[in-house]
Write an enzyme that holds these catalytic residues in place. Structure first.
Site, PDB file in Angstrom:
ATOM      1  CG  ASP A  70      47.485 -26.904   3.155  1.00 44.55           C
ATOM      2  OD1 ASP A  70      46.459 -27.478   2.757  1.00 44.55           O
ATOM      3  OD2 ASP A  70      47.552 -26.304   4.264  1.00 44.55           O
TER       4      ASP A  70
ATOM      5  CE1 TYR B  40      34.061 -19.786   5.228  1.00 46.03           C
ATOM      6  CE2 TYR B  40      31.683 -19.774   5.529  1.00 46.03           C
ATOM      7  CZ  TYR B  40      32.805 -20.292   4.923  1.00 46.03           C
ATOM      8  OH  TYR B  40      32.676 -21.297   4.005  1.00 46.03           O
TER       9      TYR B  40
ATOM     10  CB  ALA C 244      44.281 -21.945   0.621  1.00 46.34           C
TER      11      ALA C 244
ATOM     12  CE  LYS D 271      34.863 -19.552   1.433  1.00 39.77           C
ATOM     13  NZ  LYS D 271      36.069 -20.025   0.717  1.00 39.77           N
TER      14      LYS D 271
ATOM     15  CB  ILE E  63      19.839 -30.775  18.446  1.00 37.71           C
ATOM     16  CG1 ILE E  63      20.359 -32.179  18.103  1.00 37.71           C
ATOM     17  CG2 ILE E  63      19.011 -30.184  17.303  1.00 37.71           C
ATOM     18  CD1 ILE E  63      19.282 -33.185  17.768  1.00 37.71           C
TER      19      ILE E  63
ATOM     20  NE  ARG F 153      22.832 -25.294   7.707  1.00 37.01           N
ATOM     21  CZ  ARG F 153      21.881 -24.574   8.281  1.00 37.01           C
ATOM     22  NH1 ARG F 153      20.622 -24.723   7.917  1.00 37.01           N
ATOM     23  NH2 ARG F 153      22.185 -23.696   9.224  1.00 37.01           N
TER      24      ARG F 153
ATOM     25  CG  ASN G 141      43.913 -17.188   5.478  1.00 34.12           C
ATOM     26  OD1 ASN G 141      45.049 -17.339   5.050  1.00 34.12           O
ATOM     27  ND2 ASN G 141      43.052 -18.193   5.581  1.00 34.12           N
TER      28      ASN G 141
ATOM     29  CG  ASN H  38      31.568 -27.962  10.433  1.00 35.89           C
ATOM     30  OD1 ASN H  38      32.771 -27.781  10.289  1.00 35.89           O
ATOM     31  ND2 ASN H  38      30.676 -27.089  10.034  1.00 35.89           N
ATOM     32  CG  LEU H  39      25.184 -32.327  12.653  1.00 35.22           C
ATOM     33  CD1 LEU H  39      24.765 -32.145  14.106  1.00 35.22           C
ATOM     34  CD2 LEU H  39      23.963 -32.270  11.724  1.00 35.22           C
TER      35      LEU H  39
ATOM     36  NE  ARG I  25      25.822 -23.123  14.736  1.00 31.62           N
ATOM     37  CZ  ARG I  25      26.552 -23.996  14.047  1.00 31.62           C
ATOM     38  NH1 ARG I  25      27.634 -24.542  14.597  1.00 31.62           N
ATOM     39  NH2 ARG I  25      26.194 -24.357  12.826  1.00 31.62           N
TER      40      ARG I  25
ATOM     41  CB  SER J 246      30.132 -21.102   1.167  1.00 31.05           C
ATOM     42  OG  SER J 246      29.197 -21.448   2.162  1.00 31.05           O
TER      43      SER J 246
HETATM   44  C1  UD1 Z   1      28.366 -23.290   8.089  1.00 35.90           C
HETATM   45  C2  UD1 Z   1      28.190 -22.335   6.951  1.00 35.90           C
HETATM   46  C3  UD1 Z   1      28.860 -22.856   5.721  1.00 35.90           C
HETATM   47  C4  UD1 Z   1      30.309 -23.121   6.003  1.00 35.90           C
HETATM   48  C5  UD1 Z   1      30.408 -24.114   7.133  1.00 35.90           C
HETATM   49  C6  UD1 Z   1      31.876 -24.281   7.431  1.00 35.90           C
HETATM   50  C7  UD1 Z   1      26.176 -21.045   6.972  1.00 35.90           C
HETATM   51  C8  UD1 Z   1      24.736 -21.029   6.633  1.00 35.90           C
HETATM   52  N1  UD1 Z   1      26.801 -22.170   6.671  1.00 35.90           N
HETATM   53  O1  UD1 Z   1      27.586 -24.411   7.803  1.00 35.90           O
HETATM   54  O2  UD1 Z   1      28.793 -21.914   4.697  1.00 35.90           O
HETATM   55  O3  UD1 Z   1      30.956 -23.575   4.878  1.00 35.90           O
HETATM   56  O4  UD1 Z   1      29.718 -23.608   8.273  1.00 35.90           O
HETATM   57  O5  UD1 Z   1      32.117 -24.819   8.657  1.00 35.90           O
HETATM   58  O6  UD1 Z   1      26.754 -20.105   7.459  1.00 35.90           O
HETATM   59  N2  UD1 Z   1      24.425 -28.349  14.639  1.00 35.90           N
HETATM   60  C9  UD1 Z   1      23.927 -28.774  15.851  1.00 35.90           C
HETATM   61  N3  UD1 Z   1      24.824 -29.094  16.839  1.00 35.90           N
HETATM   62  C10 UD1 Z   1      26.173 -29.009  16.650  1.00 35.90           C
HETATM   63  C11 UD1 Z   1      26.656 -28.573  15.395  1.00 35.90           C
HETATM   64  C12 UD1 Z   1      25.750 -28.238  14.417  1.00 35.90           C
HETATM   65  O7  UD1 Z   1      22.716 -28.870  16.062  1.00 35.90           O
HETATM   66  O8  UD1 Z   1      26.930 -29.288  17.602  1.00 35.90           O
HETATM   67  C13 UD1 Z   1      23.468 -28.020  13.554  1.00 35.90           C
HETATM   68  C14 UD1 Z   1      23.509 -26.564  13.142  1.00 35.90           C
HETATM   69  O9  UD1 Z   1      22.640 -25.789  13.903  1.00 35.90           O
HETATM   70  C15 UD1 Z   1      23.092 -26.667  11.676  1.00 35.90           C
HETATM   71  C16 UD1 Z   1      23.595 -28.050  11.230  1.00 35.90           C
HETATM   72  O10 UD1 Z   1      23.841 -28.768  12.428  1.00 35.90           O
HETATM   73  O11 UD1 Z   1      21.696 -26.667  11.564  1.00 35.90           O
HETATM   74  C17 UD1 Z   1      24.875 -27.983  10.426  1.00 35.90           C
HETATM   75  O12 UD1 Z   1      25.816 -27.172  11.131  1.00 35.90           O
HETATM   76  P1  UD1 Z   1      27.349 -27.059  10.675  1.00 35.90           P
HETATM   77  O13 UD1 Z   1      27.888 -28.406  10.405  1.00 35.90           O
HETATM   78  O14 UD1 Z   1      28.041 -26.199  11.667  1.00 35.90           O
HETATM   79  O15 UD1 Z   1      27.277 -26.333   9.263  1.00 35.90           O
HETATM   80  P2  UD1 Z   1      26.527 -24.979   8.840  1.00 35.90           P
HETATM   81  O16 UD1 Z   1      26.364 -24.070   9.966  1.00 35.90           O
HETATM   82  O17 UD1 Z   1      25.328 -25.380   8.061  1.00 35.90           O
END
Ligand code: UD1
Length: 340
Positions: A32, A151, A83, A155, A220, A234, A101, A202-203, A298, A126
């Site tokens: 790493d 990104y 990685a 993949k 959201i 998802r 990378n 990420n969510l 988004r 992915s």
């Molecule tokens: C994305 C990629 C995935 C990648 C991952 C890595 C796509 C389809 N997916 O996942 O391949 O491995 O990122 O980080 O390109 N959300 C909100 N509010 C937030 C954050 C997220 O509403 O503040 C929602 C998003 O709109 C989405 C869901 O939550 O519907 C998941 O989002 P996130 O966790 O960012 O993952 P993906 O976008 O699905």
């Protein structure tokens, strides 16, 4: 103990895979560059396992340095290549860095592995390769679509590179491509988990940081999609379940059971959940009320995607075990161990 090189082994999914590998009787070796992970992860792994895992601070795209690892660690039975950079938005800002990378490290690895007779590879792909799918759930036979970000393109390119290299005469490479859906949660021990740098993209880390008072509110991203409650769908998979998929994949390669030189598997639960499902399930699982607002969509988000997980179950005997509620509870437990 068979030795498995784990690139990105200090990262979120990689660290959980290192733990599962060791517990399944393998000797993981971590490579790493700590560009998006912290040294403290190694202490977390050691605390779970009771032993330190050999670790090399090496950038996989650095061929001489990577070769040095293979020289220092004879008899590597296989490689799990985690990685990579993984932030969709950042990849739009810095596309070249993503290609250098993500594609660069794979090319280096594929050049060095045969020098040492290493033939087995598990590659982190992915569900992003499916783009916006025409039908749900997606199977491994669902056609890939143009990626919505550099990104995603890395993949797709990596998958194609692996196919081409495997197809060359006399090539001995055998690969399992694992197409991950959305990994969430943390190890039960709460000693390792996700460590997002800065504001999470990420969510789930955004949710847990909001509940912890680090963020004011979750936005959201849109509630006008064609889904039951208007928010994106998802397939959220617990990170330990996902880590375990790597163990069965490695075992299959080492047992020479793979039917083709490159096999592809979806790794998801098979369930689709909306963003609002996740919020409500988190509130129940954690007992925390979450402050959230509905914002605009988004750019680049796929409206809905979830896995058909049948192939992994039938061929690998792999099935997820952790519910969404338990996955979110583990994410919350982990968040509470982190300093604010
Ligand atoms: C994305 C990629 C995935 C990648 C991952 C890595 C796509 C389809 N997916 O996942 O391949 O491995 O990122 O980080 O390109 N959300 C909100 N509010 C937030 C954050 C997220 O509403 O503040 C929602 C998003 O709109 C989405 C869901 O939550 O519907 C998941 O989002 P996130 O966790 O960012 O993952 P993906 O976008 O699905």
């Amino acid at each position: 103990m068979k030795k498995i090189l784990v690139t990105g082994g200090a990262g979120y999914i990689g660290s959980h895979a290192v733990v599962e590998l060791y517990q399944a009787g393998y000797q993981p070796v971590i490579v790493d560059n700590f560009s998006n992970s912290e040294e403290s992860v190694l202490a977390g792994i050691e605390s779970i396992l009771g032993v330190a895992v050999p670790t090399y601070r090496v950038d996989c795209a650095d061929e001489a340095a990577l070769r040095g690892v293979f020289e220092a660690e004879p008899n590597i039975a296989g490689v799990i290549h985690f990685a990579a950079f993984k932030a969709v938005g950042e990849s739009v800002q810095k596309p070249l860095a993503y290609f250098q990378n993500n594609v660069g490290s794979l090319l280096t690895l594929l050049a060095v592995m045969p020098e040492f007779g290493v033939e087995n590879l598990v590659f982190s792909s992915s569900c992003t390769v499916y783009g916006i799918p025409d039908a749900l759930p997606v199977t491994e036979a669902t056609p890939t679509k143009p990626a919505s970000s550099p990104y995603g393109r890395t993949k797709q390119m990596c998958e194609e590179i692996i196919h081409d290299v495997s197809g060359a005469p006399d090539n001995k490479l055998r690969t399992i491509l694992l197409r991950y859906f959305n990994p969430i949660g943390a190890h039960d021990s709460a000693k390792i988990g996700e460590l997002p740098l800065g504001v999470p993209n990420n969510l789930v880390p955004f949710i847990t940081q909001t509940a912890a008072g680090i963020r004011e509110k979750l936005t959201i991203f849109g509630n006008d999609y064609d889904t039951p409650d208007g928010t994106n769908i998802r397939d959220y998979i617990h990170v330990v379940d996902l880590a375990k998929a790597h163990i069965v994949a490695v075992q299959r390669l080492l047992d020479h059971k793979a039917d083709e030189t490159v096999e592809t598997f979806n790794v998801g639960t098979g369930n689709g959940n909306t963003v609002l499902d996740v919020v409500q399930t988190f509130e129940k699982a954690s007992g925390q009320k979450l402050n959230y607002v509905i914002g605009p969509r988004r750019p680049g988000d796929v409206p809905a995607i979830y896995a058909d997980a049948t192939k992994a179950e039938q061929v690998l005997g792999f099935k997820t075990e952790t519910s969404l509620a338990d996955s979110l509870a583990s994410a919350w437990k982990w968040q509470q161990t982190l300093k604010k």
